[in-house]
Design a protein around this motif. Structure first.
Motif, PDB file in Angstrom:
ATOM      1  N   LYS A  10       0.815  -1.214   0.000  1.00  0.00           N
ATOM      2  CA  LYS A  10       0.000   0.000   0.000  1.00  0.00           C
ATOM      3  C   LYS A  10       0.851   1.269   0.000  1.00  0.00           C
ATOM      4  CE  LYS A  10      -3.971  -2.208   1.950  1.00  0.00           C
ATOM      5  NZ  LYS A  10      -4.824  -2.437   3.086  1.00  0.00           N
ATOM      6  N   LYS A  11       1.923   1.283   0.767  1.00  0.00           N
ATOM      7  CA  LYS A  11       2.755   2.481   0.820  1.00  0.00           C
ATOM      8  C   LYS A  11       3.890   2.466  -0.200  1.00  0.00           C
ATOM      9  CE  LYS A  11       5.682   0.706   4.498  1.00  0.00           C
ATOM     10  NZ  LYS A  11       6.213   0.913   5.827  1.00  0.00           N
ATOM     11  N   ASN A  12       4.252   1.281  -0.690  1.00  0.00           N
ATOM     12  CA  ASN A  12       5.369   1.137  -1.626  1.00  0.00           C
ATOM     13  C   ASN A  12       4.978   0.094  -2.667  1.00  0.00           C
ATOM     14  OD1 ASN A  12       7.903   1.209  -2.802  1.00  0.00           O
ATOM     15  ND2 ASN A  12       8.822  -0.138  -1.280  1.00  0.00           N
ATOM     16  N   SER A  13       4.194   0.510  -3.649  1.00  0.00           N
ATOM     17  CA  SER A  13       3.696  -0.462  -4.629  1.00  0.00           C
ATOM     18  C   SER A  13       4.849  -1.009  -5.471  1.00  0.00           C
ATOM     19  CB  SER A  13       2.641   0.175  -5.530  1.00  0.00           C
ATOM     20  OG  SER A  13       3.203   1.242  -6.247  1.00  0.00           O
ATOM     21  N   PRO A  14       4.767  -2.281  -5.819  1.00  0.00           N
ATOM     22  CA  PRO A  14       5.838  -2.909  -6.608  1.00  0.00           C
ATOM     23  C   PRO A  14       5.970  -2.268  -7.984  1.00  0.00           C
ATOM     24  CG  PRO A  14       4.337  -4.562  -5.742  1.00  0.00           C
ATOM     25  CD  PRO A  14       3.741  -3.240  -5.461  1.00  0.00           C
ATOM     26  N   VAL A  15       7.197  -2.159  -8.435  1.00  0.00           N
ATOM     27  CA  VAL A  15       7.451  -1.630  -9.771  1.00  0.00           C
ATOM     28  C   VAL A  15       7.275  -2.758 -10.773  1.00  0.00           C
ATOM     29  CG1 VAL A  15       9.010   0.186  -8.984  1.00  0.00           C
ATOM     30  CG2 VAL A  15       9.932  -2.038  -9.602  1.00  0.00           C
ATOM     31  N   ASP A  16       7.167  -2.408 -12.023  1.00  0.00           N
ATOM     32  CA  ASP A  16       7.053  -3.390 -13.089  1.00  0.00           C
ATOM     33  C   ASP A  16       8.388  -4.122 -13.228  1.00  0.00           C
ATOM     34  OD1 ASP A  16       6.885  -3.427 -16.633  1.00  0.00           O
ATOM     35  OD2 ASP A  16       5.729  -4.692 -15.262  1.00  0.00           O
ATOM     36  N   VAL A  48      11.871 -12.127  -8.788  1.00  0.00           N
ATOM     37  CA  VAL A  48      11.057 -11.996  -7.579  1.00  0.00           C
ATOM     38  C   VAL A  48       9.803 -11.191  -7.884  1.00  0.00           C
ATOM     39  CG1 VAL A  48      10.988 -10.961  -5.270  1.00  0.00           C
ATOM     40  CG2 VAL A  48      12.970 -12.292  -5.969  1.00  0.00           C
ATOM     41  N   LEU A  49       9.954 -10.111  -8.618  1.00  0.00           N
ATOM     42  CA  LEU A  49       8.793  -9.282  -8.966  1.00  0.00           C
ATOM     43  C   LEU A  49       7.797 -10.040  -9.834  1.00  0.00           C
ATOM     44  CD1 LEU A  49      10.553  -5.868  -9.531  1.00  0.00           C
ATOM     45  CD2 LEU A  49       8.748  -6.338  -7.878  1.00  0.00           C
ATOM     46  N   LYS A  50       8.304 -10.807 -10.778  1.00  0.00           N
ATOM     47  CA  LYS A  50       7.399 -11.596 -11.634  1.00  0.00           C
ATOM     48  C   LYS A  50       6.651 -12.641 -10.821  1.00  0.00           C
ATOM     49  CE  LYS A  50       9.917 -10.924 -15.922  1.00  0.00           C
ATOM     50  NZ  LYS A  50      10.742 -11.542 -16.980  1.00  0.00           N
ATOM     51  N   TRP A  51       7.366 -13.307  -9.912  1.00  0.00           N
ATOM     52  CA  TRP A  51       6.717 -14.289  -9.038  1.00  0.00           C
ATOM     53  C   TRP A  51       5.661 -13.614  -8.173  1.00  0.00           C
ATOM     54  CZ3 TRP A  51       6.381 -19.384  -8.544  1.00  0.00           C
ATOM     55  CH2 TRP A  51       7.294 -20.166  -9.210  1.00  0.00           C
ATOM     56  N   TYR A  52       6.011 -12.463  -7.624  1.00  0.00           N
ATOM     57  CA  TYR A  52       5.078 -11.758  -6.756  1.00  0.00           C
ATOM     58  C   TYR A  52       3.826 -11.355  -7.536  1.00  0.00           C
ATOM     59  CZ  TYR A  52       3.041  -8.405  -3.608  1.00  0.00           C
ATOM     60  OH  TYR A  52       2.155  -7.752  -2.799  1.00  0.00           O
ATOM     61  N   GLN A  53       4.021 -10.853  -8.738  1.00  0.00           N
ATOM     62  CA  GLN A  53       2.874 -10.448  -9.551  1.00  0.00           C
ATOM     63  C   GLN A  53       1.958 -11.630  -9.851  1.00  0.00           C
ATOM     64  OE1 GLN A  53       4.863  -8.604 -12.842  1.00  0.00           O
ATOM     65  NE2 GLN A  53       5.160  -6.661 -11.770  1.00  0.00           N
ATOM     66  N   GLN A  54       2.545 -12.773 -10.189  1.00  0.00           N
ATOM     67  CA  GLN A  54       1.733 -13.951 -10.494  1.00  0.00           C
ATOM     68  C   GLN A  54       1.001 -14.470  -9.255  1.00  0.00           C
ATOM     69  OE1 GLN A  54       0.926 -15.567 -13.348  1.00  0.00           O
ATOM     70  NE2 GLN A  54       1.865 -13.797 -14.326  1.00  0.00           N
ATOM     71  N   LEU A  55       1.690 -14.540  -8.133  1.00  0.00           N
ATOM     72  CA  LEU A  55       1.071 -15.038  -6.912  1.00  0.00           C
ATOM     73  C   LEU A  55       0.014 -14.077  -6.387  1.00  0.00           C
ATOM     74  CD1 LEU A  55       4.240 -16.469  -5.152  1.00  0.00           C
ATOM     75  CD2 LEU A  55       2.392 -17.760  -6.211  1.00  0.00           C
ATOM     76  N   ASP A  59      -4.096 -14.121  -5.462  1.00  0.00           N
ATOM     77  CA  ASP A  59      -4.183 -13.896  -4.022  1.00  0.00           C
ATOM     78  C   ASP A  59      -3.576 -15.056  -3.217  1.00  0.00           C
ATOM     79  OD1 ASP A  59      -4.832 -12.242  -1.879  1.00  0.00           O
ATOM     80  OD2 ASP A  59      -6.721 -13.299  -1.542  1.00  0.00           O
ATOM     81  N   LEU A  60      -2.358 -15.433  -3.593  1.00  0.00           N
ATOM     82  CA  LEU A  60      -1.681 -16.551  -2.937  1.00  0.00           C
ATOM     83  C   LEU A  60      -0.596 -16.121  -1.956  1.00  0.00           C
ATOM     84  CD1 LEU A  60      -1.389 -18.969  -5.974  1.00  0.00           C
ATOM     85  CD2 LEU A  60      -2.963 -19.109  -4.062  1.00  0.00           C
ATOM     86  N   VAL A  61      -0.347 -14.828  -1.855  1.00  0.00           N
ATOM     87  CA  VAL A  61       0.641 -14.349  -0.899  1.00  0.00           C
ATOM     88  C   VAL A  61      -0.123 -13.963   0.355  1.00  0.00           C
ATOM     89  CG1 VAL A  61       2.468 -12.677  -0.442  1.00  0.00           C
ATOM     90  CG2 VAL A  61       2.072 -13.468  -2.764  1.00  0.00           C
ATOM     91  N   LYS A  62      -0.106 -14.873   1.329  1.00  0.00           N
ATOM     92  CA  LYS A  62      -0.872 -14.664   2.553  1.00  0.00           C
ATOM     93  C   LYS A  62      -0.010 -14.976   3.754  1.00  0.00           C
ATOM     94  CE  LYS A  62      -5.207 -15.924   0.375  1.00  0.00           C
ATOM     95  NZ  LYS A  62      -6.340 -16.813   0.392  1.00  0.00           N
ATOM     96  N   GLU A  63      -0.066 -14.124   4.748  1.00  0.00           N
ATOM     97  CA  GLU A  63       0.692 -14.349   5.973  1.00  0.00           C
ATOM     98  C   GLU A  63       0.101 -15.469   6.810  1.00  0.00           C
ATOM     99  OE1 GLU A  63       2.426 -11.303   8.751  1.00  0.00           O
ATOM    100  OE2 GLU A  63       1.801 -10.058   7.061  1.00  0.00           O
ATOM    101  N   GLU A  64      -1.207 -15.628   6.782  1.00  0.00           N
ATOM    102  CA  GLU A  64      -1.867 -16.627   7.625  1.00  0.00           C
ATOM    103  C   GLU A  64      -1.362 -18.026   7.334  1.00  0.00           C
ATOM    104  OE1 GLU A  64      -5.028 -15.466   5.548  1.00  0.00           O
ATOM    105  OE2 GLU A  64      -4.929 -13.520   6.468  1.00  0.00           O
ATOM    106  N   VAL A  65      -1.136 -18.345   6.085  1.00  0.00           N
ATOM    107  CA  VAL A  65      -0.719 -19.694   5.705  1.00  0.00           C
ATOM    108  C   VAL A  65       0.637 -20.006   6.309  1.00  0.00           C
ATOM    109  CG1 VAL A  65      -0.127 -21.175   3.756  1.00  0.00           C
ATOM    110  CG2 VAL A  65      -2.050 -19.597   3.575  1.00  0.00           C
ATOM    111  N   ILE A  66       1.548 -19.089   6.241  1.00  0.00           N
ATOM    112  CA  ILE A  66       2.895 -19.326   6.760  1.00  0.00           C
ATOM    113  C   ILE A  66       2.868 -19.416   8.271  1.00  0.00           C
ATOM    114  CG2 ILE A  66       5.178 -18.290   6.992  1.00  0.00           C
ATOM    115  CD1 ILE A  66       4.870 -17.374   4.098  1.00  0.00           C
ATOM    116  N   GLU A  67       2.083 -18.570   8.932  1.00  0.00           N
ATOM    117  CA  GLU A  67       2.006 -18.624  10.383  1.00  0.00           C
ATOM    118  C   GLU A  67       1.377 -19.933  10.854  1.00  0.00           C
ATOM    119  OE1 GLU A  67       0.239 -15.132  12.022  1.00  0.00           O
ATOM    120  OE2 GLU A  67       1.652 -13.821  11.007  1.00  0.00           O
ATOM    121  N   GLU A  68       0.405 -20.456  10.103  1.00  0.00           N
ATOM    122  CA  GLU A  68      -0.205 -21.736  10.454  1.00  0.00           C
ATOM    123  C   GLU A  68       0.828 -22.853  10.385  1.00  0.00           C
ATOM    124  OE1 GLU A  68      -3.615 -22.513   8.040  1.00  0.00           O
ATOM    125  OE2 GLU A  68      -4.673 -20.737   8.756  1.00  0.00           O
ATOM    126  N   LYS A  69       1.647 -22.835   9.356  1.00  0.00           N
ATOM    127  CA  LYS A  69       2.662 -23.867   9.206  1.00  0.00           C
ATOM    128  C   LYS A  69       3.670 -23.801  10.345  1.00  0.00           C
ATOM    129  CE  LYS A  69       2.415 -24.500   4.236  1.00  0.00           C
ATOM    130  NZ  LYS A  69       3.132 -24.386   2.970  1.00  0.00           N
TER     131      LYS A  69
END
Length: 123
Positions: A10-16, A48-55, A59-69
Motif C-alpha cells: 500500500k505504501k510502496n507499490s511494486p514496480v514493473d 522476484v517481482l514476476k513471481w510476486y505479480q503472479q502469486l 491472491d496466494l501471498v498470505k501471511e496466515e498460511v505461513i504462520e499456520e505452518k
C-alpha cells in the motif's frame, strides 16, 4: 521477501519487472534495506517481482498460511534420540538374511580387459 512486499504494497507499490535497473534496485532497497547488493542481481529482482505479480494475481501471498505452518511445526513432539539399539526379532533377522542372500553380489576384483590401440587396428 514476498511477505514483506505484500506488507509494504500500500505504501510502496511494486514496480514493473521491466522497469529500469535503477528503479528495480531502489524498490528492492526499500523492501529489504539490508539485502546484499553484490550477490543479488537485477535479474534476481526481476524474477522476484514476476513471481510476486503472479502469486498476487491469484491472491496466494498470505501471511496466515505461513504462520499456520509455523505453529504446526512447533506442536510436533520432539523425539528423543536413543543410543540403545533395539534387538532384532528372530523373524526380522531371518528376513534380513534371506534378502541379503537373494541379492546377487557384484564380482570383486575382476580384471577389466583393456583394448589397446594395436588390438583395435587388428594387429
Amino acid at each position: 521477501v514476498l511477505l514483506e512486499m505484500k506488507s509494504q504494497e500500500k505504501k510502496n507499490s511494486p514496480v514493473d519487472a521491466n522497469a529500469s535497473n535503477d528503479e528495480l534496485k531502489s524498490y528492492f532497497k526499500k523492501v529489504l534495506p539490508d539485502y546484499d547488493e553484490e550477490r543479488v542481481y537485477v535479474s534476481d529482482i526481476k524474477k522476484v517481482l514476476k513471481w510476486y505479480q503472479q502469486l498476487s494475481k491469484y491472491d496466494l501471498v498470505k501471511e496466515e498460511v505461513i504462520e499456520e505452518k509455523k505453529t504446526e511445526e512447533k506442536e510436533e513432539p520432539v523425539k528423543e534420540a536413543t543410543t540403545d539399539k533395539k534387538p532384532k526379532t528372530a523373524a526380522k533377522a531371518k528376513k534380513a538374511a534371506s534378502v541379503k542372500a537373494s541379492k546377487p553380489s557384484a564380482p570383486k576384483n575382476v580384471p577389466q580387459k583393456r583394448i589397446t590401440t594395436s588390438a583395435k587396428r587388428g594387429g
